[in-house]
Design a protein around this motif. Structure first.
Motif, PDB file in Angstrom:
ATOM      1  N   TYR A 152       0.775  -1.444  -0.345  1.00  0.00           N
ATOM      2  CA  TYR A 152       0.244  -0.003   0.031  1.00  0.00           C
ATOM      3  C   TYR A 152       0.844   1.390  -0.140  1.00  0.00           C
ATOM      4  O   TYR A 152       1.920   1.058   0.457  1.00  0.00           O
ATOM      5  CB  TYR A 152      -1.201   0.030   1.554  1.00  0.00           C
ATOM      6  CG  TYR A 152      -1.925  -1.262   1.280  1.00  0.00           C
ATOM      7  CD1 TYR A 152      -3.032  -1.258   1.105  1.00  0.00           C
ATOM      8  CD2 TYR A 152      -1.354  -2.249   2.757  1.00  0.00           C
ATOM      9  CE1 TYR A 152      -3.088  -2.927   0.975  1.00  0.00           C
ATOM     10  CE2 TYR A 152      -1.503  -3.696   2.833  1.00  0.00           C
ATOM     11  CZ  TYR A 152      -2.532  -3.458   1.928  1.00  0.00           C
ATOM     12  OH  TYR A 152      -3.404  -4.714   2.051  1.00  0.00           O
ATOM     13  N   TYR A 192      -2.379  -1.373  -4.018  1.00  0.00           N
ATOM     14  CA  TYR A 192      -3.200  -0.717  -3.297  1.00  0.00           C
ATOM     15  C   TYR A 192      -3.263   0.901  -3.017  1.00  0.00           C
ATOM     16  O   TYR A 192      -1.867   1.228  -2.759  1.00  0.00           O
ATOM     17  CB  TYR A 192      -3.896  -1.174  -2.021  1.00  0.00           C
ATOM     18  CG  TYR A 192      -4.331  -2.683  -2.598  1.00  0.00           C
ATOM     19  CD1 TYR A 192      -5.468  -3.168  -2.836  1.00  0.00           C
ATOM     20  CD2 TYR A 192      -2.566  -3.516  -2.410  1.00  0.00           C
ATOM     21  CE1 TYR A 192      -5.168  -4.817  -3.528  1.00  0.00           C
ATOM     22  CE2 TYR A 192      -3.260  -4.761  -2.856  1.00  0.00           C
ATOM     23  CZ  TYR A 192      -4.576  -5.264  -2.901  1.00  0.00           C
ATOM     24  OH  TYR A 192      -4.622  -6.913  -3.734  1.00  0.00           O
ATOM     25  N   TYR A 207      -5.406   1.618   3.072  1.00  0.00           N
ATOM     26  CA  TYR A 207      -5.998   0.376   3.842  1.00  0.00           C
ATOM     27  C   TYR A 207      -6.286   1.407   5.302  1.00  0.00           C
ATOM     28  O   TYR A 207      -5.074   1.580   5.827  1.00  0.00           O
ATOM     29  CB  TYR A 207      -5.172  -0.280   3.588  1.00  0.00           C
ATOM     30  CG  TYR A 207      -5.431  -1.396   4.177  1.00  0.00           C
ATOM     31  CD1 TYR A 207      -5.665  -2.864   3.498  1.00  0.00           C
ATOM     32  CD2 TYR A 207      -5.419  -1.885   5.764  1.00  0.00           C
ATOM     33  CE1 TYR A 207      -6.460  -4.045   4.015  1.00  0.00           C
ATOM     34  CE2 TYR A 207      -5.818  -2.869   6.121  1.00  0.00           C
ATOM     35  CZ  TYR A 207      -6.348  -4.198   5.342  1.00  0.00           C
ATOM     36  OH  TYR A 207      -7.014  -4.985   5.072  1.00  0.00           O
ATOM     37  N   GLY A 210      -5.653  -3.066  -8.173  1.00  0.00           N
ATOM     38  CA  GLY A 210      -6.021  -3.030  -6.734  1.00  0.00           C
ATOM     39  C   GLY A 210      -7.191  -2.424  -6.605  1.00  0.00           C
ATOM     40  O   GLY A 210      -7.770  -1.791  -7.217  1.00  0.00           O
TER      41      GLY A 210
END
Length: 164
Positions: free
Chosen positions: A40, A63, A66, A87
């Motif tokens: 992330y 990503y 999160y 993602g």
């Protein structure tokens, strides 16, 4: 700019448990050949107190943001998330329990721009994905109103979190 992709479960920016943090006008750019693996840009640890991420850019990560389970305030506004096509843009995870357990009671996700992002925003206790703005307080009220009619949506999906 980062040239090394964070590995699964890792992040370029880790926000620790109990944190009260504001990230503003930052740019997270991942440069390199491997754009389909890794972690992330920003990972918010479980039980953070208050996190605000605004006016920032995240690009080329798998990503972007999160958020692990918290009852704190989460504000993610006016960010640009781009080239996350393998993602998720913003991922807010919740534990497997009642629909209101540890769900953020205040905060909002709004005015974010998503370019080339497959899943823009999701909340995985409920198994819901959202395209636009989201206010936690409004969602809490709507979920409490549904409890008499069978509860929230997708109750079993919360156990599929990437970080448990």
């Amino acid at each position: 700019k980062n040239t090394q992709s964070p590995q699964g479960g890792e992040a370029t920016c880790m926000i620790s448990t109990g944190a009260n943090v504001k990230i503003q006008k930052c740019k997270f750019t991942l440069e390199g050949q491997n754009k389909t693996s890794g972690g992330y840009a920003i990972l918010v640890a479980k039980d953070s107190v208050k996190v605000e991420i605004k006016d920032s850019t995240i690009e080329n990560y798998r990503y972007a943001i999160y958020v692990q389970p918290t009852s704190g305030e989460i504000k993610i506004t006016n960010n640009t998330l781009t080239n996350l096509n393998t993602g998720i843009g913003i991922d807010v995870r919740q534990p497997n329990s009642t629909p209101d357990a540890n769900y953020p009671l205040s905060g909002e996700i709004k005015d974010n721009k998503f370019n080339e992002t497959q899943i823009k925003t999701q909340f995985l206790f409920y198994g819901e994905s959202f395209e636009g703005d989201f206010d936690f307080a409004d969602h809490q009220e709507s979920q409490q109103g549904q409890e008499g009619n069978g509860g929230g949506n997708g109750g079993g999906s919360g156990n599929q979190g990437l970080l448990e």
